[in-house]
Motif scaffolding. Structure first.
Motif, mmCIF file in Angstrom:
data_model
loop_
_atom_site.group_PDB
_atom_site.id
_atom_site.type_symbol
_atom_site.label_atom_id
_atom_site.label_comp_id
_atom_site.label_asym_id
_atom_site.label_seq_id
_atom_site.Cartn_x
_atom_site.Cartn_y
_atom_site.Cartn_z
ATOM 1 N N ILE A 143 0.834 -1.361 0.023
ATOM 2 C CA ILE A 143 0.019 -0.069 0.137
ATOM 3 C C ILE A 143 0.900 1.176 -0.017
ATOM 4 O O ILE A 143 0.507 1.967 -0.694
ATOM 5 C CB ILE A 143 -0.982 -0.052 1.165
ATOM 6 N N LEU A 144 1.773 1.324 0.945
ATOM 7 C CA LEU A 144 2.554 2.392 0.941
ATOM 8 C C LEU A 144 3.575 2.781 -0.491
ATOM 9 O O LEU A 144 3.619 3.667 -0.924
ATOM 10 C CB LEU A 144 3.870 2.287 2.216
ATOM 11 N N PHE A 145 3.998 1.539 -0.883
ATOM 12 C CA PHE A 145 4.826 1.682 -2.218
ATOM 13 C C PHE A 145 3.918 2.226 -3.460
ATOM 14 O O PHE A 145 4.315 3.074 -4.067
ATOM 15 C CB PHE A 145 5.133 0.348 -2.601
ATOM 16 N N ALA A 146 2.448 1.834 -3.361
ATOM 17 C CA ALA A 146 1.794 2.258 -4.534
ATOM 18 C C ALA A 146 1.478 3.671 -4.245
ATOM 19 O O ALA A 146 1.575 4.570 -5.080
ATOM 20 C CB ALA A 146 0.293 1.564 -4.339
ATOM 21 N N ILE A 147 1.219 4.114 -2.843
ATOM 22 C CA ILE A 147 0.909 5.568 -2.765
ATOM 23 C C ILE A 147 2.159 6.226 -2.866
ATOM 24 O O ILE A 147 1.976 7.473 -3.653
ATOM 25 C CB ILE A 147 0.597 5.530 -1.171
ATOM 26 N N GLU A 148 3.489 6.104 -2.507
ATOM 27 C CA GLU A 148 4.684 6.730 -2.745
ATOM 28 C C GLU A 148 5.037 6.982 -4.133
ATOM 29 O O GLU A 148 5.666 7.924 -4.299
ATOM 30 C CB GLU A 148 5.761 6.175 -1.931
ATOM 31 N N HIS A 149 4.483 5.878 -4.982
ATOM 32 C CA HIS A 149 4.991 6.096 -6.416
ATOM 33 C C HIS A 149 3.944 6.608 -7.154
ATOM 34 O O HIS A 149 3.753 6.687 -8.452
ATOM 35 C CB HIS A 149 5.340 4.790 -6.818
ATOM 36 N N GLY A 150 2.677 6.890 -6.467
ATOM 37 C CA GLY A 150 1.622 7.698 -7.179
ATOM 38 C C GLY A 150 0.996 6.690 -8.100
ATOM 39 O O GLY A 150 0.081 7.108 -9.092
ATOM 40 N N LEU A 151 0.603 5.419 -7.831
ATOM 41 C CA LEU A 151 0.167 4.641 -8.451
ATOM 42 C C LEU A 151 -1.384 4.389 -7.937
ATOM 43 O O LEU A 151 -1.455 4.231 -6.777
ATOM 44 C CB LEU A 151 0.682 3.111 -8.395
ATOM 45 N N ALA A 152 -2.289 4.308 -8.912
ATOM 46 C CA ALA A 152 -3.823 3.966 -8.615
ATOM 47 C C ALA A 152 -3.755 2.473 -8.788
ATOM 48 O O ALA A 152 -3.185 1.869 -9.609
ATOM 49 C CB ALA A 152 -4.728 4.814 -9.704
ATOM 50 N N VAL A 153 -4.662 1.696 -8.167
ATOM 51 C CA VAL A 153 -4.856 0.545 -8.236
ATOM 52 C C VAL A 153 -6.252 0.369 -8.204
ATOM 53 O O VAL A 153 -7.269 0.741 -7.284
ATOM 54 C CB VAL A 153 -4.419 -0.312 -6.987
ATOM 55 N N ILE A 154 -6.992 -0.381 -9.468
ATOM 56 C CA ILE A 154 -8.368 -0.809 -9.557
ATOM 57 C C ILE A 154 -8.263 -2.276 -9.566
ATOM 58 O O ILE A 154 -7.310 -2.751 -10.181
ATOM 59 C CB ILE A 154 -8.800 -0.307 -10.759
ATOM 60 N N SER A 155 -9.247 -3.023 -8.901
ATOM 61 C CA SER A 155 -9.329 -4.379 -8.759
ATOM 62 C C SER A 155 -10.780 -4.566 -9.594
ATOM 63 O O SER A 155 -11.715 -3.907 -9.169
ATOM 64 C CB SER A 155 -9.488 -4.786 -7.401
ATOM 65 N N ALA A 156 -10.867 -5.412 -10.515
ATOM 66 C CA ALA A 156 -11.910 -6.038 -11.154
ATOM 67 C C ALA A 156 -12.045 -7.497 -11.121
ATOM 68 O O ALA A 156 -11.410 -8.303 -11.880
ATOM 69 C CB ALA A 156 -12.238 -5.735 -12.881
ATOM 70 N N HIS A 157 -12.823 -8.226 -9.852
ATOM 71 C CA HIS A 157 -12.629 -9.448 -9.449
ATOM 72 C C HIS A 157 -14.055 -10.135 -10.044
ATOM 73 O O HIS A 157 -14.066 -10.688 -11.120
ATOM 74 C CB HIS A 157 -12.280 -9.562 -8.117
ATOM 75 N N THR A 158 -14.706 -10.462 -8.767
ATOM 76 C CA THR A 158 -16.073 -11.282 -9.150
ATOM 77 C C THR A 158 -16.916 -10.519 -10.140
ATOM 78 O O THR A 158 -17.788 -11.151 -10.608
ATOM 79 C CB THR A 158 -16.573 -11.830 -8.099
ATOM 80 N N ASN A 159 -16.814 -9.245 -10.180
ATOM 81 C CA ASN A 159 -17.643 -8.563 -11.271
ATOM 82 C C ASN A 159 -17.304 -8.968 -12.730
ATOM 83 O O ASN A 159 -18.093 -9.086 -13.601
ATOM 84 C CB ASN A 159 -17.614 -7.043 -10.970
ATOM 85 N N LEU A 160 -15.962 -9.084 -12.950
ATOM 86 C CA LEU A 160 -15.537 -9.683 -13.955
ATOM 87 C C LEU A 160 -15.759 -10.829 -14.319
ATOM 88 O O LEU A 160 -15.880 -11.559 -15.126
ATOM 89 C CB LEU A 160 -14.265 -9.215 -14.182
#
Length: 182
Positions: A85-102
């Motif tokens: 979580i910290l890595f994603a935030i610190e590097h400005g990454l957005a994360v989207i998950s499409a799991h059981t909806n997909l």
């Protein structure tokens, strides 16, 4: 294009509202108005995938499996989840998950799996919320369970693992991913 515009494209195809109850789909980390020029698509937003996204100068990671599955009570570098979580935030990454909806949408993972295996959908089972169904039931043109098993193993690049008890079969039921929830 923005994170929100990509989110909306996914939501139009595989509505997040049809995910299984408790499945953590959608925009999990990031700013919805952030600009996106490059996207990393991955099964899991694990540390190697996040590092690859940074290396490839991506702004968005689109993962099938949820990046955060349960409520985090602490986000620190003391846990693997916290580090991601910290890595994603610190590097400005957005994360989207499409799991059981997909998995459950029309034309999604289970429909694609059935088409790859030469199956024709005749019914659905394992309802999600708001009209989705994880499982499919269909007809086929295979002359024996053994023939289907070997065909499926070849298509999926695996070995047959199960043997049908009955030689008389007209329909096949299948569910990918969260089938244990059915």
């Amino acid at each position: 294009m923005t994170v929100k515009e990509i989110y909306d494209l996914i939501d139009n195809f595989a509505p997040f509202c049809i995910a299984m109850q408790g499945d953590n789909t959608g925009l999990l980390i990031g700013h919805s108005d952030a600009k996106v020029e490059r996207v990393l698509v991955t099964l899991d937003a694990d540390m190697p995938a996040l590092e690859k996204a940074v290396e490839e100068k991506c702004q968005l990671v689109l993962a099938h499996h949820p990046f955060i599955f349960s409520g985090e009570s602490h986000v620190s570098d003391r846990t693997g989840q916290g580090k991601k979580i910290l890595f994603a935030i610190e590097h400005g990454l957005a994360v989207i998950s499409a799991h059981t909806n997909l998995d459950s949408c029309e034309g999604g993972i289970n429909d694609t799996l059935g088409a790859l295996l030469g199956l024709r959908v005749t019914d659905k089972f394992c309802p999600t919320q708001n009209g989705g169904f994880l499982g499919r039931i269909g007809t086929h043109d295979f002359d024996s369970p053994e023939h289907f098993l070997h065909y499926a193993a070849g298509v999926l690049h695996t070995k047959p693992r199960y043997r049908f008890v009955s030689e008389n079969f007209e329909h096949i039921a299948w569910v990918s991913g969260s089938g244990s929830s059915c």
